[in-house]
Design a protein around this motif. Structure first.
Motif, short mmCIF file in Angstrom:
data_model
loop_
_atom_site.label_atom_id
_atom_site.label_comp_id
_atom_site.label_asym_id
_atom_site.label_seq_id
_atom_site.Cartn_x
_atom_site.Cartn_y
_atom_site.Cartn_z
N GLY A 18 54.32 67.14 5.38
CA GLY A 18 52.89 66.94 5.26
C GLY A 18 52.33 67.59 4.01
O GLY A 18 52.91 68.56 3.49
N ASP A 19 51.24 67.05 3.54
CA ASP A 19 50.59 67.60 2.36
C ASP A 19 49.76 68.83 2.72
O ASP A 19 49.01 68.82 3.71
N VAL A 20 49.89 69.87 1.93
CA VAL A 20 49.04 71.04 2.07
C VAL A 20 47.60 70.60 1.86
O VAL A 20 47.30 69.78 0.99
N GLY A 21 46.71 71.14 2.67
CA GLY A 21 45.30 70.78 2.57
C GLY A 21 44.84 69.83 3.66
O GLY A 21 43.65 69.73 3.93
N LEU A 22 45.79 69.14 4.28
CA LEU A 22 45.45 68.31 5.42
C LEU A 22 45.38 69.20 6.66
O LEU A 22 45.82 70.35 6.63
N SER A 23 44.87 68.66 7.74
CA SER A 23 44.97 69.37 9.01
C SER A 23 46.27 68.97 9.69
O SER A 23 46.88 67.94 9.33
N VAL A 53 51.05 74.97 20.58
CA VAL A 53 51.73 75.58 19.44
C VAL A 53 52.81 76.52 19.97
O VAL A 53 52.56 77.31 20.88
N ASP A 54 54.00 76.42 19.40
CA ASP A 54 55.07 77.33 19.82
C ASP A 54 54.60 78.77 19.64
O ASP A 54 53.99 79.11 18.62
N PRO A 55 54.89 79.62 20.62
CA PRO A 55 54.38 80.99 20.62
C PRO A 55 54.66 81.79 19.35
O PRO A 55 53.84 82.60 18.93
N GLU A 56 55.80 81.55 18.72
CA GLU A 56 56.13 82.31 17.50
C GLU A 56 55.15 82.06 16.36
O GLU A 56 55.09 82.82 15.40
N TRP A 57 54.36 80.98 16.46
CA TRP A 57 53.44 80.61 15.38
C TRP A 57 51.99 80.99 15.66
O TRP A 57 51.17 80.96 14.74
N THR A 58 51.65 81.33 16.88
CA THR A 58 50.24 81.53 17.21
C THR A 58 49.58 82.62 16.37
O THR A 58 48.43 82.48 15.98
N GLY A 59 50.28 83.67 16.05
CA GLY A 59 49.72 84.74 15.25
C GLY A 59 49.54 84.39 13.78
O GLY A 59 48.87 85.11 13.04
N LYS A 60 50.10 83.28 13.35
CA LYS A 60 50.00 82.87 11.95
C LYS A 60 48.89 81.85 11.72
O LYS A 60 48.65 81.44 10.59
N LEU A 61 48.21 81.46 12.80
CA LEU A 61 47.14 80.47 12.70
C LEU A 61 45.79 81.14 12.53
O LEU A 61 45.59 82.28 12.93
N SER A 62 44.85 80.39 11.96
CA SER A 62 43.48 80.90 11.86
C SER A 62 42.93 81.06 13.27
O SER A 62 43.39 80.41 14.23
N ALA A 63 41.93 81.91 13.41
CA ALA A 63 41.34 82.17 14.72
C ALA A 63 40.66 80.91 15.26
O ALA A 63 40.15 80.08 14.51
N GLN A 87 41.85 71.48 13.91
CA GLN A 87 41.31 72.77 13.50
C GLN A 87 42.36 73.70 12.91
O GLN A 87 42.08 74.87 12.65
N ILE A 88 43.55 73.17 12.68
CA ILE A 88 44.62 73.96 12.07
C ILE A 88 44.90 73.42 10.68
O ILE A 88 45.47 72.34 10.53
N PRO A 89 44.46 74.14 9.65
CA PRO A 89 44.77 73.70 8.28
C PRO A 89 46.28 73.80 8.04
O PRO A 89 46.90 74.81 8.38
N PHE A 90 46.86 72.75 7.48
CA PHE A 90 48.30 72.74 7.20
C PHE A 90 48.52 73.38 5.84
O PHE A 90 48.09 72.86 4.81
N ASP A 95 55.10 76.16 7.05
CA ASP A 95 56.32 75.37 6.92
C ASP A 95 57.23 75.65 8.11
O ASP A 95 57.60 76.80 8.37
N GLY A 96 57.54 74.61 8.89
CA GLY A 96 58.37 74.77 10.08
C GLY A 96 57.60 74.90 11.38
O GLY A 96 58.19 75.01 12.45
N LEU A 97 56.27 74.87 11.30
CA LEU A 97 55.43 74.95 12.50
C LEU A 97 55.88 73.91 13.52
O LEU A 97 56.15 72.77 13.16
N ARG A 98 55.96 74.31 14.78
CA ARG A 98 56.39 73.40 15.85
C ARG A 98 55.25 73.27 16.85
O ARG A 98 54.77 74.28 17.37
N VAL A 99 54.84 72.03 17.11
CA VAL A 99 53.77 71.75 18.07
C VAL A 99 54.23 70.65 19.02
O VAL A 99 55.04 69.80 18.66
N THR A 100 53.69 70.70 20.24
CA THR A 100 53.96 69.67 21.24
C THR A 100 52.64 68.99 21.56
O THR A 100 51.63 69.67 21.83
N ILE A 101 52.62 67.68 21.52
CA ILE A 101 51.41 66.93 21.84
C ILE A 101 51.12 67.11 23.33
O ILE A 101 51.99 66.87 24.18
N ALA A 102 49.92 67.55 23.64
CA ALA A 102 49.53 67.83 25.02
C ALA A 102 49.40 66.54 25.83
O ALA A 102 49.11 65.48 25.27
#
Length: 105
Positions: A18-23, A53-63, A87-90, A95-102
């Motif tokens: 994905g391109d940086v700057g997208l959500s 969002v995979d738990p290992e990434w939650t602390g790296k996201l904006s509030a 609401q998550i800027p990419f 890089d490597g963020l893992r998400v599961t579609i709810a």
């Protein structure tokens, strides 16, 4: 280009770029994941781009904003890893963020 790992509702996993700057929502939609509806187009006025969002990434996201929190309150599938992907800027840092579609409400 940073990578995003997307897990679909049926458990299939695919890594996309994905391109940086997208959500995160835009990266998911641009890579053909039709099950992420994102009806409002990223305006934070629905909850149809809900991801876990995979738990290992939650602390790296904006509030999480109050608006995002309020929208997620309406979901039967909300948990501690829930976010609205619009609401998550990419960024390169994700890089490597893992998400599961709810699951759909």
């Amino acid at each position: 280009m940073p990578k995003l790992v997307v897990v679909t509702r049926d458990g299939n996993e695919r890594t996309v770029e994905g391109d940086v700057g997208l959500s995160v929502m835009e990266v998911i939609r641009e890579n053909g994941f039709d099950e992420l509806l994102a009806l409002c187009g990223g305006c934070c006025s629905c909850a149809t781009c809900h991801v876990h969002v995979d738990p290992e990434w939650t602390g790296k996201l904006s509030a999480m904003s109050e608006d995002e929190n309020d929208l997620l309150e309406s979901s039967d599938h909300r948990d501690e890893s829930s976010r609205l992907s619009c609401q998550i800027p990419f960024t390169a840092d994700l890089d490597g963020l893992r998400v599961t579609i709810a699951a759909e409400d």
